[in-house]
Design a protein around this motif. Structure first.
Motif, PDB file in Angstrom:
ATOM      1  N   ALA A  19      48.504   2.705  12.749  1.00 23.05           N
ATOM      2  CA  ALA A  19      49.051   3.076  11.214  1.00 23.05           C
ATOM      3  C   ALA A  19      50.062   3.834  10.776  1.00 23.05           C
ATOM      4  N   VAL A  43      46.637  12.844   8.603  1.00 24.57           N
ATOM      5  CA  VAL A  43      45.657  11.875   8.368  1.00 24.57           C
ATOM      6  C   VAL A  43      44.012  12.061  10.293  1.00 24.57           C
ATOM      7  N   MET A  81      51.677   6.098   2.312  1.00 20.36           N
ATOM      8  CA  MET A  81      50.843   6.607   2.310  1.00 20.36           C
ATOM      9  C   MET A  81      51.315   8.337   1.209  1.00 20.36           C
ATOM     10  N   ALA A 111      42.753   2.208   2.585  1.00 17.27           N
ATOM     11  CA  ALA A 111      42.974   1.869   4.510  1.00 17.27           C
ATOM     12  C   ALA A 111      42.185   0.552   4.162  1.00 17.27           C
ATOM     13  N   THR A 112      42.671  -0.140   5.147  1.00 20.30           N
ATOM     14  CA  THR A 112      41.355  -0.972   6.076  1.00 20.30           C
ATOM     15  C   THR A 112      40.375  -1.051   6.218  1.00 20.30           C
ATOM     16  N   HIS A 209      44.337  -3.396  12.142  1.00 22.20           N
ATOM     17  CA  HIS A 209      44.997  -2.111  11.246  1.00 22.20           C
ATOM     18  C   HIS A 209      45.986  -1.722  11.723  1.00 22.20           C
ATOM     19  N   CYS A 213      51.494  -1.828   6.786  1.00 15.99           N
ATOM     20  CA  CYS A 213      52.269  -0.702   7.592  1.00 15.99           C
ATOM     21  C   CYS A 213      54.158  -0.734   8.236  1.00 15.99           C
TER      22      CYS A 213
HETATM   23  C1  HMH Z   1      48.401   7.201   7.087  1.00 12.51           C
HETATM   24  C2  HMH Z   1      48.112   5.344   6.834  1.00 12.51           C
HETATM   25  N1  HMH Z   1      49.006   4.983   5.495  1.00 12.51           N
HETATM   26  C3  HMH Z   1      47.950   3.563   5.602  1.00 12.51           C
HETATM   27  C4  HMH Z   1      47.406   2.755   6.044  1.00 12.51           C
HETATM   28  C5  HMH Z   1      47.130   1.781   5.545  1.00 12.51           C
HETATM   29  O1  HMH Z   1      46.971   1.005   6.620  1.00 12.51           O
HETATM   30  C6  HMH Z   1      46.468   3.495   6.635  1.00 12.51           C
HETATM   31  N2  HMH Z   1      45.543   2.970   7.207  1.00 12.51           N
HETATM   32  N3  HMH Z   1      46.202   5.092   7.241  1.00 12.51           N
END
Ligand code: HMH
Ligand code: ATP
Length: 281
Positions: A19, A43, A81, A111-112, A209, A213
């Protein structure tokens, strides 16, 4: 002289590559577009969920954007994001300088896995500042519902929502994604004049997942190459369908999609071919 087309993603990261920025860059490459990226948040996440988030400072995001824009002008921009209000205001400053630049706004909120990726109080900034700048906004059912403050559950709701995104909120066009419907995976696109429905059979898999994106990154890549919006959305739909169908069976949770699949019509020869299996080891 002819030059390769370029696309910029402004988004968060996913170290497992399914993602966020990593998915966007892979997708740009698959669509023959040179990819660039500005990181808003680092992240720590994988196919099971989000462990930690470190937001970049607005100054650092500004410096990254400045490095890109004064050197290699993108032919299209996509945002994923963007966690805080201040980050959104900054992104808006850059978009305002280039009003003709195609801009794909994926209003990433959750997020998923269910983890929250955007501050709740930023929702109105997305709605009031970024959506009016968008060439296309690409919410899923939940994001459309949160932005419009009403449940979006049926194809009729999605159609109404797409029209509201354009006529009331000021996006040039909108595609409301139906990945979370219970029947077929139908996406509803509205360009201000006509509604288009893009439907593929639902694939029975937990490996989704980063689908959103990847989908919006295809649209950005196609717009960078000058494709009309309806073609860009059709490519995105075909790309994501194959990417899900030829799943890679990676990870212990909701695995990533197969970014090779649209080009290779499957998986590379040296991969273990296990389409549609359930993530077992
Ligand atoms: C950084 C980021 N953007 C979007 C999503 C959504 O899938 C994710 N899990 N992580
Ligand atoms: N199981 C599935 N079978 C077929 N198509 C799917 C499936 N899940 C999602 N899609 C398609 O994938 C694209 C992305 O839609 P989705 O609604 O999943 O986005 P999202 O929720 O933003 O994704 P993310 O998981 O990245 O948050 C859409 O074209 C949707 O129809």
């Amino acid at each position: 002289m002819k030059r390769v087309k370029t696309a910029l993603t402004i988004a968060g990261t996913d170290p497992t590559g399914g993602a966020g920025i990593q998915a966007d860059l892979k997708t740009f490459e698959e669509r023959n577009v040179y990819g660039m990226s500005v990181v808003t948040s680092v992240v720590a996440q994988n196919t099971c969920g989000v462990d930690a988030v470190a937001h970049q400072s607005v100054e650092m995001i500004d410096k990254q954007l400045d490095c890109v824009f004064r050197d290699i002008m993108p032919d299209a921009v996509k945002t994923g994001m963007i966690a805080t209000r201040d980050m959104m205001v900054l992104v808006d400053e850059y978009l305002s300088r280039f009003p003709d630049l195609p801009y794909v706004l994926d209003p990433v909120m959750v997020a998923t896995s269910g983890d929250v990726l955007m501050e709740e109080k930023s929702r109105e900034v997305i709605r009031d500042i970024l959506i009016p700048k968008a060439t296309v906004v690409t919410p899923n059912l939940k994001e459309a519902g949160l932005i419009l403050e009403r449940p979006i559950e049926t194809i009729e709701d999605m159609t109404d929502a797409a029209k509201i995104f354009v006529h009331a909120l000021g996006a040039k066009s909108a595609v409301v994604k139906g990945g979370h419907l219970t029947l077929d995976a139908t996406d509803v696109f509205y360009d201000g004049h006509k509604v288009y429905y893009y439907t593929k059979p639902r694939i029975d898999t937990k490996h989704t997942h980063g689908t959103g994106c990847t989908y919006s990154a295809v649209i950005a890549a196609e717009l960078a190459k000058g494709s009309p919006m309806t073609e860009a959305v059709q490519h995105a739909k075909n790309f994501i369908h194959e990417a899900i169908y030829y799943g890679l069976n990676l990870g212990k949770g909701n695995g990533p999609t197969n970014h090779f699949a649209y080009r290779l019509k499957g998986v590379p020869d040296n991969f273990i071919d296990q389409p549609l299996s359930g993530g077992d080891e």
